[in-house]
Motif scaffolding. Sequence first.
Motif, PDB file in Angstrom:
ATOM      1  N   LEU A 149      12.754  46.911  55.422  1.00  0.00           N
ATOM      2  CA  LEU A 149      13.154  46.445  56.260  1.00  0.00           C
ATOM      3  C   LEU A 149      14.108  47.405  57.227  1.00  0.00           C
ATOM      4  CD1 LEU A 149      14.617  43.031  55.127  1.00  0.00           C
ATOM      5  CD2 LEU A 149      12.527  43.454  56.352  1.00  0.00           C
ATOM      6  N   GLU A 150      13.469  47.723  58.537  1.00  0.00           N
ATOM      7  CA  GLU A 150      14.111  48.765  59.369  1.00  0.00           C
ATOM      8  C   GLU A 150      15.367  47.932  60.096  1.00  0.00           C
ATOM      9  OE1 GLU A 150      11.588  50.436  62.187  1.00  0.00           O
ATOM     10  OE2 GLU A 150      10.218  51.284  60.523  1.00  0.00           O
ATOM     11  N   ARG A 151      15.117  46.552  60.279  1.00  0.00           N
ATOM     12  CA  ARG A 151      15.846  45.996  61.107  1.00  0.00           C
ATOM     13  C   ARG A 151      16.227  44.432  60.443  1.00  0.00           C
ATOM     14  NH1 ARG A 151      15.286  44.144  66.916  1.00  0.00           N
ATOM     15  NH2 ARG A 151      17.580  44.783  67.925  1.00  0.00           N
ATOM     16  N   ALA A 152      17.636  43.718  60.692  1.00  0.00           N
ATOM     17  CA  ALA A 152      17.665  42.370  60.174  1.00  0.00           C
ATOM     18  C   ALA A 152      18.557  41.815  60.816  1.00  0.00           C
ATOM     19  CB  ALA A 152      17.879  42.363  58.489  1.00  0.00           C
ATOM     20  N   ASP A 153      18.460  40.374  60.907  1.00  0.00           N
ATOM     21  CA  ASP A 153      19.876  39.614  61.144  1.00  0.00           C
ATOM     22  C   ASP A 153      20.741  39.426  60.008  1.00  0.00           C
ATOM     23  OD1 ASP A 153      18.947  38.094  63.827  1.00  0.00           O
ATOM     24  OD2 ASP A 153      17.224  38.546  62.649  1.00  0.00           O
ATOM     25  N   LEU A 154      21.995  39.743  60.182  1.00  0.00           N
ATOM     26  CA  LEU A 154      22.821  39.748  59.206  1.00  0.00           C
ATOM     27  C   LEU A 154      23.802  38.336  59.327  1.00  0.00           C
ATOM     28  CD1 LEU A 154      24.306  43.367  58.758  1.00  0.00           C
ATOM     29  CD2 LEU A 154      22.317  42.444  57.864  1.00  0.00           C
ATOM     30  N   VAL A 155      23.986  37.612  57.975  1.00  0.00           N
ATOM     31  CA  VAL A 155      24.964  36.584  57.998  1.00  0.00           C
ATOM     32  C   VAL A 155      25.948  37.035  56.791  1.00  0.00           C
ATOM     33  CG1 VAL A 155      25.030  34.118  57.639  1.00  0.00           C
ATOM     34  CG2 VAL A 155      23.272  34.832  58.678  1.00  0.00           C
ATOM     35  N   GLY A 156      27.222  37.101  57.280  1.00  0.00           N
ATOM     36  CA  GLY A 156      28.222  37.400  56.168  1.00  0.00           C
ATOM     37  C   GLY A 156      29.268  36.336  56.002  1.00  0.00           C
ATOM     38  N   HIS A 157      29.506  36.077  54.913  1.00  0.00           N
ATOM     39  CA  HIS A 157      30.597  35.136  54.802  1.00  0.00           C
ATOM     40  C   HIS A 157      31.732  35.829  54.210  1.00  0.00           C
ATOM     41  CE1 HIS A 157      32.650  31.920  51.969  1.00  0.00           C
ATOM     42  NE2 HIS A 157      32.815  31.545  53.039  1.00  0.00           N
ATOM     43  N   SER A 158      33.095  35.702  54.700  1.00  0.00           N
ATOM     44  CA  SER A 158      34.153  36.329  54.186  1.00  0.00           C
ATOM     45  C   SER A 158      34.130  37.517  53.814  1.00  0.00           C
ATOM     46  CB  SER A 158      34.593  35.218  52.726  1.00  0.00           C
ATOM     47  OG  SER A 158      35.836  35.633  52.647  1.00  0.00           O
ATOM     48  N   ILE A 159      34.201  38.175  52.620  1.00  0.00           N
ATOM     49  CA  ILE A 159      34.165  39.597  52.563  1.00  0.00           C
ATOM     50  C   ILE A 159      32.646  40.132  52.877  1.00  0.00           C
ATOM     51  CG2 ILE A 159      33.395  39.362  49.958  1.00  0.00           C
ATOM     52  CD1 ILE A 159      35.266  41.882  49.642  1.00  0.00           C
ATOM     53  N   GLY A 160      31.614  39.347  52.645  1.00  0.00           N
ATOM     54  CA  GLY A 160      30.191  39.678  53.106  1.00  0.00           C
ATOM     55  C   GLY A 160      30.226  39.883  54.721  1.00  0.00           C
ATOM     56  N   GLY A 161      31.232  38.955  55.335  1.00  0.00           N
ATOM     57  CA  GLY A 161      31.117  39.386  56.771  1.00  0.00           C
ATOM     58  C   GLY A 161      31.763  40.489  57.082  1.00  0.00           C
ATOM     59  N   MET A 162      32.572  41.049  56.090  1.00  0.00           N
ATOM     60  CA  MET A 162      33.280  42.502  56.365  1.00  0.00           C
ATOM     61  C   MET A 162      32.280  43.669  56.140  1.00  0.00           C
ATOM     62  SD  MET A 162      36.970  41.689  54.699  1.00  0.00           S
ATOM     63  CE  MET A 162      38.158  40.469  55.258  1.00  0.00           C
ATOM     64  N   VAL A 163      31.597  43.382  54.911  1.00  0.00           N
ATOM     65  CA  VAL A 163      30.260  44.277  54.993  1.00  0.00           C
ATOM     66  C   VAL A 163      29.388  44.370  56.138  1.00  0.00           C
ATOM     67  CG1 VAL A 163      28.604  44.997  53.251  1.00  0.00           C
ATOM     68  CG2 VAL A 163      30.591  43.835  52.302  1.00  0.00           C
ATOM     69  N   ALA A 164      28.996  43.159  56.501  1.00  0.00           N
ATOM     70  CA  ALA A 164      27.997  43.071  57.778  1.00  0.00           C
ATOM     71  C   ALA A 164      28.679  43.739  58.890  1.00  0.00           C
ATOM     72  CB  ALA A 164      27.821  41.839  58.092  1.00  0.00           C
ATOM     73  N   LEU A 165      29.966  43.749  59.154  1.00  0.00           N
ATOM     74  CA  LEU A 165      30.511  44.128  60.250  1.00  0.00           C
ATOM     75  C   LEU A 165      30.477  45.733  60.183  1.00  0.00           C
ATOM     76  CD1 LEU A 165      32.205  44.252  63.067  1.00  0.00           C
ATOM     77  CD2 LEU A 165      34.195  43.488  61.714  1.00  0.00           C
ATOM     78  N   GLU A 166      31.038  46.028  59.063  1.00  0.00           N
ATOM     79  CA  GLU A 166      30.964  47.508  58.595  1.00  0.00           C
ATOM     80  C   GLU A 166      29.710  48.266  59.023  1.00  0.00           C
ATOM     81  OE1 GLU A 166      32.832  51.349  57.381  1.00  0.00           O
ATOM     82  OE2 GLU A 166      33.709  49.431  57.853  1.00  0.00           O
ATOM     83  N   PHE A 167      28.611  47.595  58.430  1.00  0.00           N
ATOM     84  CA  PHE A 167      27.254  47.925  58.672  1.00  0.00           C
ATOM     85  C   PHE A 167      26.791  48.051  60.053  1.00  0.00           C
ATOM     86  CE2 PHE A 167      22.534  47.665  58.646  1.00  0.00           C
ATOM     87  CZ  PHE A 167      22.088  48.408  57.645  1.00  0.00           C
ATOM     88  N   ALA A 168      27.050  46.749  60.785  1.00  0.00           N
ATOM     89  CA  ALA A 168      26.649  46.811  62.223  1.00  0.00           C
ATOM     90  C   ALA A 168      27.445  47.756  63.031  1.00  0.00           C
ATOM     91  CB  ALA A 168      27.076  45.478  62.733  1.00  0.00           C
ATOM     92  N   LEU A 169      28.741  48.322  62.741  1.00  0.00           N
ATOM     93  CA  LEU A 169      29.508  49.305  63.446  1.00  0.00           C
ATOM     94  C   LEU A 169      28.840  50.595  63.089  1.00  0.00           C
ATOM     95  CD1 LEU A 169      32.863  48.121  63.324  1.00  0.00           C
ATOM     96  CD2 LEU A 169      31.748  48.252  65.416  1.00  0.00           C
ATOM     97  N   THR A 170      28.443  51.012  61.837  1.00  0.00           N
ATOM     98  CA  THR A 170      27.833  52.190  61.379  1.00  0.00           C
ATOM     99  C   THR A 170      26.441  52.562  61.696  1.00  0.00           C
ATOM    100  OG1 THR A 170      29.376  52.046  59.551  1.00  0.00           O
ATOM    101  CG2 THR A 170      27.656  53.807  59.289  1.00  0.00           C
ATOM    102  N   TRP A 171      25.458  51.276  61.486  1.00  0.00           N
ATOM    103  CA  TRP A 171      24.097  51.348  61.895  1.00  0.00           C
ATOM    104  C   TRP A 171      23.585  50.492  62.891  1.00  0.00           C
ATOM    105  CZ3 TRP A 171      25.848  52.070  56.546  1.00  0.00           C
ATOM    106  CH2 TRP A 171      25.570  53.601  56.043  1.00  0.00           C
ATOM    107  N   PRO A 172      24.429  50.175  64.021  1.00  0.00           N
ATOM    108  CA  PRO A 172      23.912  49.294  64.817  1.00  0.00           C
ATOM    109  C   PRO A 172      22.396  49.101  65.115  1.00  0.00           C
ATOM    110  CG  PRO A 172      24.694  51.058  66.216  1.00  0.00           C
ATOM    111  CD  PRO A 172      24.848  51.275  64.605  1.00  0.00           C
ATOM    112  N   GLU A 173      21.815  50.063  65.224  1.00  0.00           N
ATOM    113  CA  GLU A 173      20.236  49.979  65.333  1.00  0.00           C
ATOM    114  C   GLU A 173      19.270  49.148  64.480  1.00  0.00           C
ATOM    115  OE1 GLU A 173      20.729  53.351  62.612  1.00  0.00           O
ATOM    116  OE2 GLU A 173      21.752  52.740  64.450  1.00  0.00           O
TER     117      GLU A 173
END
Length: 260
Positions: free
Chosen positions: A78-102
Amino acid sequence: MTEAPIPSWQEHGEGRRAIVLLHGLGGNAGLWGPTLPALAGYRVLAWDMPGYGASAPVEPGFPALAAALGRMLDAAELERADLVGHSIGGMVALEFALTWPERVRSLILYASPPAFGGRDPAFRERFLADRLAPLEAGRSLAEIAPQVVGRMLGDAPDPAAAPAAIASMAAVPEGGYRAALATLVTFDRRDDLGRLDMPCLVLVGEADPLAPFHVMHWTASAIPGARMAVIADAGHLAHLERPGDVNTMLTSFLDRVGAD
């Protein structure tokens, strides 16, 4: 050199568009069952966070967790995906989105603030001491799960919510739980929210004691163009407490993003 581990995941459905589900501190890949009906027509991947389930641990910190998510996407081709992060999972998603937004088509931060607690280190120390005290006293996660889950729920949740959450927390490896707690208290991405440029939804339970409405409202206002959705009477586990409401909100957002 040892190869970096690839997280384990469960996969559901088929589709050209992929949704990745990232669970919370006491969760696992299987706890998303009530959410899956809303995602028919998508390829859905639900991970076990490193240190949980069949996923090997990684070095401490959110950069390592985000890198592990990237390896999972690579393994799933998968080159790209929609991320749904709950609680600490949302923090991982946010970290990922800031690091690899593409690599992020859209971002859903569900019951997930952009920082842990305030800026006072003493608060973090008190939180860790409180959460770890029962374990240090020799109690198991299975023994403390009913009390912990009970504090998270809102008024009149779906009858299946508490048993599912308790069973999930009871199954978490203690080492993974301890590592996740230690990582959780390090998170602070408040100053970076303005850099997000993908469609974002901030999802919050009206009665969530861990990700309160005022914090999540501020989060939504700090993200350019973000939408916010509130689940009435729900606590921290809204996708279990009010699955129909959460599914409607997810579907509405994902369909809108698809139409943009």
